[in-house]
Design an enzyme around this catalytic site. Structure first.
Site, mmCIF file in Angstrom:
data_model
loop_
_atom_site.group_PDB
_atom_site.id
_atom_site.type_symbol
_atom_site.label_atom_id
_atom_site.label_comp_id
_atom_site.label_asym_id
_atom_site.label_seq_id
_atom_site.Cartn_x
_atom_site.Cartn_y
_atom_site.Cartn_z
ATOM 1 N N GLY A 169 0.671 -1.153 -0.107
ATOM 2 C CA GLY A 169 0.066 -0.075 -0.158
ATOM 3 C C GLY A 169 0.949 1.240 0.056
ATOM 4 O O GLY A 169 1.582 1.541 1.180
ATOM 5 N N ASP B 18 2.270 -1.106 -4.602
ATOM 6 C CA ASP B 18 0.744 -0.711 -4.935
ATOM 7 C C ASP B 18 0.435 -1.085 -6.268
ATOM 8 O O ASP B 18 1.357 -1.153 -7.283
ATOM 9 C CB ASP B 18 0.945 0.806 -4.649
ATOM 10 C CG ASP B 18 -0.439 1.209 -4.312
ATOM 11 O OD1 ASP B 18 -0.856 1.685 -3.087
ATOM 12 O OD2 ASP B 18 -1.416 1.194 -5.235
ATOM 13 N N ARG C 97 -10.928 5.785 5.540
ATOM 14 C CA ARG C 97 -12.379 6.021 5.988
ATOM 15 C C ARG C 97 -12.488 7.626 5.477
ATOM 16 O O ARG C 97 -11.545 8.502 5.181
ATOM 17 C CB ARG C 97 -12.344 6.297 7.306
ATOM 18 C CG ARG C 97 -12.789 5.021 8.009
ATOM 19 C CD ARG C 97 -13.530 5.326 9.590
ATOM 20 N NE ARG C 97 -12.604 5.554 10.540
ATOM 21 C CZ ARG C 97 -12.665 5.883 11.704
ATOM 22 N NH1 ARG C 97 -13.982 6.014 12.129
ATOM 23 N NH2 ARG C 97 -11.721 6.029 12.486
ATOM 24 N N HIS D 172 -10.595 -2.669 17.680
ATOM 25 C CA HIS D 172 -10.095 -1.336 17.527
ATOM 26 C C HIS D 172 -11.096 -0.491 16.608
ATOM 27 O O HIS D 172 -11.419 -0.636 15.538
ATOM 28 C CB HIS D 172 -8.979 -1.472 16.082
ATOM 29 C CG HIS D 172 -8.328 -0.025 15.699
ATOM 30 N ND1 HIS D 172 -8.012 0.758 16.505
ATOM 31 C CD2 HIS D 172 -8.233 0.557 14.386
ATOM 32 C CE1 HIS D 172 -7.569 1.858 16.048
ATOM 33 N NE2 HIS D 172 -7.616 1.719 14.485
#
Length: 321
Positions: A10, A34, A83, A176
């Site tokens: 990533g 990636d 998010r 989490h």
């Protein structure tokens, strides 16, 4: 002695900070993977061209081919969508589970002896999926969450008391997410309980003390969302990267650090077969032991609620796959 090799899966914001920290601290050679062709190559070239200025020696490479992670000692997984405002970590489940499945298969094929640290959200489900697919021993597959959540809790305590965060010790257990469990009772500043210091600050007004402590606990639970809301586009990246690097240093340096880590439990804390955040000793063998804290009735109740939330999340993931 040959340098260690660290693979970053990533190349987003967290991946970029991870690469820079690995280079600056000379933890080893770094390869960033990636699927976006050119992006990891560009980021790593940019970082490599800073080596003379920052004074580090490391081979840095960007790639879109899993073959290049071969021989990695540690793999850190950040791949997945971040998010956005209004989203919970759980909202990412479907999309990121598909990504994690592909990533885990790549790790299994090309880095079969690596330690794997998962950062991708929803963390507890993603690290579960990674371990299932790779089939690696539980000692070598773990999630980064507790280090970050505990650091956030520590920051809020330090700000409230006006002390150095270096002297604050705090622990956050459980999943989490919104049900994470900051352990208020054990929080201390160089051994002095935070409750005692709050009582002195507020002249023994226990109502005020509990109000302040509750506010810090709630802010810790929502800390990631607070950053997401402020950024408007994206999620935290500095603090998650630093937290993961602490785990990498503990493993590669055989530091035997006692850190809160998302680990696979097999009977500990009354949990069997699920990844949950608990204190562990991290060293050259990965998770070398799980430390069983004595929880009081309230703490155990909150921990059980958090574990149930993790179970529901994993069950939801299983239905999607």
């Amino acid at each position: 002695m040959a340098r260690k090799k660290i693979a970053l899966i990533g190349g987003g914001q967290i991946g970029g900070v991870l690469a820079q920290l690995c280079a600056l601290r000379e933890l080893g050679d770094v390869v960033m993977f990636d699927i976006v062709e050119g992006m990891p190559q560009g980021k790593m070239l940019d970082l490599a061209e800073a080596n003379r200025v920052d004074g580090f020696d490391a081979d840095l490479k960007g790639t879109s081919d899993y073959k290049d992670i071969a021989g990695s000692d540690v793999v850190i997984v950040t791949a997945g969508l971040p998010r956005k405002p209004g989203m919970s970590r759980d909202d990412l489940l479907s999309t990121n589970a598909k990504i994690m499945k592909q990533v885990s298969e790549g790790i299994k094929q090309y880095a079969p002896n690596a330690f794997v640290i998962v950062i991708s959200n929803p963390l507890d489900a993603m690290v579960t999926l990674c371990q299932r697919i790779t089939g690696f021993p539980k000692e070598r597959v773990m999630g980064m969450a507790g280090v970050l959540d505990s650091a956030r809790f520590s920051c809020f305590i330090a700000w409230e008391l006006g002390v150095s965060v270096k002297d604050v010790n705090a622990m956050v257990l459980g999943g989490h997410g919104d049900t994470m469990v900051p352990i208020k009772r054990y929080a201390n500043v160089n051994g002095i309980p935070v409750y005692e210091l709050l009582k002195k600050k507020y002249n023994g007004d226990m109502r005020k003390v509990e109000e302040v402590m509750t506010a810090m606990v709630e802010r810790t639970k929502g800390a990631g969302g607070e950053v997401v809301k402020l950024l408007g586009n994206g999620s935290a990246f500095y603090s998650p990267a630093s937290s993961a690097i602490a785990m990498v240093e503990a493993i590669l340096g055989d530091q035997k650090r006692l850190l809160p880590v998302c680990a696979l439990l097999e009977g500990e804390y009354g949990v069997n077969g699920f990844y949950v955040g608990v204190p562990v000793v991290l060293g050259s063998k990965g998770i070398e032991s799980i430390v069983q804290m004595d929880l009081d009735a309230e703490e155990q109740k909150l921990f059980d609620i958090s574990c149930n939330a993790v179970k529901e999340l994993v069950e939801a993931m299983d239905k999607l796959l």
